[in-house]
Write an enzyme that holds these catalytic residues in place. Structure first.
Site, mmCIF file in Angstrom:
data_model
loop_
_atom_site.group_PDB
_atom_site.id
_atom_site.type_symbol
_atom_site.label_atom_id
_atom_site.label_comp_id
_atom_site.label_asym_id
_atom_site.label_seq_id
_atom_site.Cartn_x
_atom_site.Cartn_y
_atom_site.Cartn_z
ATOM 1 N N TRP A 147 0.880 -1.174 0.000
ATOM 2 C CA TRP A 147 0.000 0.000 0.000
ATOM 3 C C TRP A 147 0.913 1.219 0.000
ATOM 4 O O TRP A 147 1.896 1.264 0.736
ATOM 5 C CB TRP A 147 -0.872 -0.071 1.254
ATOM 6 C CG TRP A 147 -1.323 1.246 1.826
ATOM 7 C CD1 TRP A 147 -0.748 1.914 2.869
ATOM 8 C CD2 TRP A 147 -2.439 2.018 1.424
ATOM 9 N NE1 TRP A 147 -1.432 3.055 3.130
ATOM 10 C CE2 TRP A 147 -2.483 3.146 2.262
ATOM 11 C CE3 TRP A 147 -3.419 1.860 0.435
ATOM 12 C CZ2 TRP A 147 -3.453 4.126 2.143
ATOM 13 C CZ3 TRP A 147 -4.392 2.843 0.321
ATOM 14 C CH2 TRP A 147 -4.416 3.953 1.158
ATOM 15 N N ASP B 204 4.510 -5.098 4.000
ATOM 16 C CA ASP B 204 4.444 -5.992 5.170
ATOM 17 C C ASP B 204 5.615 -6.963 5.122
ATOM 18 O O ASP B 204 6.139 -7.274 4.049
ATOM 19 C CB ASP B 204 3.120 -6.772 5.156
ATOM 20 C CG ASP B 204 1.937 -5.882 5.504
ATOM 21 O OD1 ASP B 204 2.156 -4.804 6.094
ATOM 22 O OD2 ASP B 204 0.797 -6.262 5.182
HETATM 23 N N1 ABN Z 1 -0.912 -4.332 6.328
HETATM 24 C C1 ABN Z 1 -1.008 -4.689 7.660
HETATM 25 C C2 ABN Z 1 -2.135 -5.605 7.967
HETATM 26 C C3 ABN Z 1 -1.939 -6.969 8.051
HETATM 27 C C4 ABN Z 1 -2.981 -7.811 8.341
HETATM 28 C C5 ABN Z 1 -4.241 -7.281 8.515
HETATM 29 C C6 ABN Z 1 -4.436 -5.920 8.425
HETATM 30 C C7 ABN Z 1 -3.378 -5.070 8.141
#
Ligand code: ABN
Length: 175
Positions: free
Chosen positions: A104, A123
């Protein structure tokens, strides 16, 4: 003549009594009212109990420059655990995890130079949730039914392991 003087006396006395009576009672009532309202309202007024009028404001630390604080400027659209608290850093995934293949991208203002930067929130995948330094800022983010502009998503979904551990914040451009 005597009866006339008595009449004036009586009239004057009656007028004075009436004025004194009315005026005295009203002013007593108004003073009582002021005292009652004053004692009820005074404790409700805001007081600076710190003894440092305006000083507390000046003493606030600038968290926008600290990558382990959610107020750090690059985290303006961050949603996840700060990798800087999880054995990684602002831009590096912790050992044993790998960066997500998709991400994102947010747009954040750097207060130091007044410019907006594109920040990719990748992530780190392959380990269970870090659980430290949860941070959820949503500048320019939109609700889930507008997927492309929603940040509450596990970006590890395209990786070999979809397990989400923490999130990095990498500058990818100037807005
Ligand atoms: N991008 C972080 C995230 C991970 C898992 C669930 C929601 C948000």
């Amino acid at each position: 003549m005597r009866w006339f003087l008595d009449l004036i006396d009586k009239h004057t006395e009656r007028t004075l009594r009436r004025v004194a009576h009315q005026h005295g009672r009203r002013s007593l009532l108004s003073r009582l009212g002021v005292a009652l309202v004053g004692t009820a309202v005074l404790p409700m007024l805001p007081f600076d109990r710190s003894g440092q009028f305006m000083g507390a404001q000046a003493a606030k630390p600038d968290l926008s420059d600290d990558p382990v604080k959610c107020e750090y400027w690059r985290y303006c659209a961050f949603d996840g655990y700060l990798c800087s608290c999880c054995g990684g850093s602002l831009t590096q995934c912790p050992p044993g995890t790998e960066a997500s293949k998709v991400s994102w991208v947010g747009t954040c203002l750097n207060p130091k130079d007044g410019r907006h930067y594109l920040v990719s929130y990748n992530d780190c995948c392959g380990k269970t949730s870090c659980g430290e330094c949860l941070c959820n800022n949503n500048e320019r983010e939109r609700p889930g039914y507008r997927l492309g502009v929603h940040n509450d998503i596990n970006w590890c979904m395209a990786n070999t392991s979809p397990m989400f551990h923490c999130t990095t914040s990498i500058i990818v451009g100037v807005a």
